[in-house]
Scaffold this motif. Structure first.
Motif, mmCIF file in Angstrom:
data_model
loop_
_atom_site.group_PDB
_atom_site.id
_atom_site.type_symbol
_atom_site.label_atom_id
_atom_site.label_comp_id
_atom_site.label_asym_id
_atom_site.label_seq_id
_atom_site.Cartn_x
_atom_site.Cartn_y
_atom_site.Cartn_z
ATOM 1 N N HIS A 69 2.157 14.104 -14.477
ATOM 2 C CA HIS A 69 2.824 12.850 -14.777
ATOM 3 C C HIS A 69 4.286 13.089 -15.144
ATOM 4 O O HIS A 69 5.186 12.427 -14.651
ATOM 5 C CB HIS A 69 2.077 12.175 -15.936
ATOM 6 N N GLU A 70 4.492 14.096 -16.010
ATOM 7 C CA GLU A 70 5.854 14.394 -16.479
ATOM 8 C C GLU A 70 6.753 14.857 -15.340
ATOM 9 O O GLU A 70 7.912 14.464 -15.260
ATOM 10 C CB GLU A 70 5.811 15.468 -17.571
ATOM 11 N N LEU A 71 6.208 15.716 -14.462
ATOM 12 C CA LEU A 71 7.034 16.232 -13.366
ATOM 13 C C LEU A 71 7.438 15.102 -12.414
ATOM 14 O O LEU A 71 8.611 14.975 -12.049
ATOM 15 C CB LEU A 71 6.309 17.342 -12.589
ATOM 16 N N ILE A 72 6.470 14.267 -12.046
ATOM 17 C CA ILE A 72 6.787 13.192 -11.097
ATOM 18 C C ILE A 72 7.727 12.169 -11.740
ATOM 19 O O ILE A 72 8.640 11.645 -11.100
ATOM 20 C CB ILE A 72 5.496 12.519 -10.569
ATOM 21 N N GLU A 73 7.535 11.933 -13.017
ATOM 22 C CA GLU A 73 8.430 11.025 -13.735
ATOM 23 C C GLU A 73 9.868 11.563 -13.715
ATOM 24 O O GLU A 73 10.824 10.820 -13.473
ATOM 25 C CB GLU A 73 7.929 10.871 -15.173
ATOM 26 N N LEU A 74 9.991 12.868 -13.963
ATOM 27 C CA LEU A 74 11.313 13.514 -13.926
ATOM 28 C C LEU A 74 11.924 13.414 -12.528
ATOM 29 O O LEU A 74 13.089 13.037 -12.381
ATOM 30 C CB LEU A 74 11.177 14.985 -14.337
ATOM 31 N N VAL A 75 11.135 13.758 -11.517
ATOM 32 C CA VAL A 75 11.636 13.687 -10.138
ATOM 33 C C VAL A 75 12.112 12.273 -9.844
ATOM 34 O O VAL A 75 13.219 12.065 -9.342
ATOM 35 C CB VAL A 75 10.537 14.085 -9.117
ATOM 36 N N LYS A 76 11.289 11.304 -10.198
ATOM 37 C CA LYS A 76 11.649 9.921 -9.867
ATOM 38 C C LYS A 76 12.947 9.500 -10.558
ATOM 39 O O LYS A 76 13.815 8.887 -9.944
ATOM 40 C CB LYS A 76 10.515 8.958 -10.208
ATOM 41 N N ARG A 77 13.074 9.855 -11.821
ATOM 42 C CA ARG A 77 14.294 9.489 -12.552
ATOM 43 C C ARG A 77 15.531 10.094 -11.879
ATOM 44 O O ARG A 77 16.527 9.416 -11.642
ATOM 45 C CB ARG A 77 14.183 9.961 -14.008
ATOM 46 N N LEU A 78 15.436 11.380 -11.518
ATOM 47 C CA LEU A 78 16.595 12.068 -10.938
ATOM 48 C C LEU A 78 16.936 11.546 -9.540
ATOM 49 O O LEU A 78 18.108 11.437 -9.183
ATOM 50 C CB LEU A 78 16.365 13.577 -10.911
ATOM 51 N N VAL A 79 15.929 11.232 -8.736
ATOM 52 C CA VAL A 79 16.232 10.770 -7.374
ATOM 53 C C VAL A 79 16.716 9.324 -7.366
ATOM 54 O O VAL A 79 17.563 8.968 -6.551
ATOM 55 C CB VAL A 79 15.050 10.956 -6.383
#
Ligand code: ADP
Ligand code: MG
Length: 259
Positions: free
Chosen positions: A181-191
């Motif tokens: 969850h944390e990794l995908i959340e981070l990816v989404k925020r950055l992209v």
């Protein structure tokens, strides 16, 4: 124009039609999940888009240019990034040096790779590390990193190339639910900040339904559904291909619950 438009894409291995006349598009800034049971053809699709596999037939238009059959390096230089390949980082270098290498490579300063990365692009590397939450690890050898931290570094490396489309095939493989969850959340925020389009595969339906703008479902090499989370959850054919696989689509929207 779509960032990516795939038309009638096909690839067979012997008698197995791994990808069979697949078509879909990815729009600018879209966070798009491709799901489907094991063997559906997801990785084969990704590997044709990133150039690791040449299609038997079909078109892969990246920003209008047909990239089908081009070599990975050319596709990467055009602006199609990918993350989370095994051994993407070099263990003997520090975390910051790994990101600096990517920045150097993006700047086409290939000759510089024969010298130590030193201070070149260090500030930008530290900035990228800050954004993925790994600034403190900058001067540690990459080999000492925990698995989840390696994924963050790989994300920084992918962003160093300033891609306009990012491909992520099972980015959270091997992670626990919370880490996923944390990794995908981070990816989404950055992209989202960078208006980068993302095409990703992911086993956790919770993660897919929580983050994807749209979902494409593959089964036996074909696209069987393409829509938002609510449409996919309620799609009978999708439920059928997942029946017995242990995946659940718990929060049905058929009772009117918004997603
Ligand atoms: P997914 O990523 O959705 O699990 P894959 O694209 O890996 O599916 O595989 C799709 C089908 O193609 C499967 O039947 C798989 O066994 C087959 N396949 C994939 N790669 C190869 C290969 N290199 N050689 C032979 N068959 C392959
Ligand atoms: Mg796969």
């Amino acid at each position: 124009m779509s960032v990516l438009a795939v038309h009638s894409l096909s690839k067979a291995f012997g008698g197995v039609r791994a990808v069979n006349e697949v078509g879909f598009a990815v729009e600018r800034g879209e966070f798009l999940a491709m799901i489907g049971p094991n063997g559906a053809g997801k990785s084969t699709c990704f590997n044709m888009i990133n150039g690791q596999l040449a299609p038997d037939s079909g078109e892969i238009l990246f920003e209008g240019k047909n990239i089908a059959g081009l070599v990975p390096r050319t596709i990467w230089q055009l602006g199609v990034g990918r993350t989370f390949q095994v051994a993407a980082t070099f263990g003997s270098m520090t975390v910051a040096e790994n990101v600096q290498m990517a920045l150097l490579s993006h700047a086409r300063e290939i000759y510089s790779l024969w010298r130590p990365a030193g201070e070149m692009h260090r500030e930008r590397a530290l900035d990228l590390l800050e954004q993925v939450g790994m600034r403190e690890a900058a001067d540690r050898p990459s080999r000492e990193l925990a698995y989840g931290d390696v994924k963050r570094i790989e994300l920084a490396i992918a962003l160093a190339n300033e891609p306009r489309l990012l491909l992520m095939d099972e980015p959270t493989a091997g992670m626990g639910a919370r880490e996923r969850h944390e990794l995908i959340e981070l990816v989404k925020r950055l992209v989202v900040e960078r208006n980068i389009s993302v095409l990703f595969t992911e086993h956790s339906m919770d993660v897919v339904f929580a983050f994807a703008d749209r979902i494409i479902v593959l089964a036996r090499g074909r696209v069987i559904a393409d829509g938002d989370a609510a449409a996919i959850r309620d799609n009978a054919q999708v439920r059928e291909v997942y029946f017995g696989t242990g995946k659940t689509f718990a929060q049905s929207t058929s009772q009117g619950a918004a997603s």
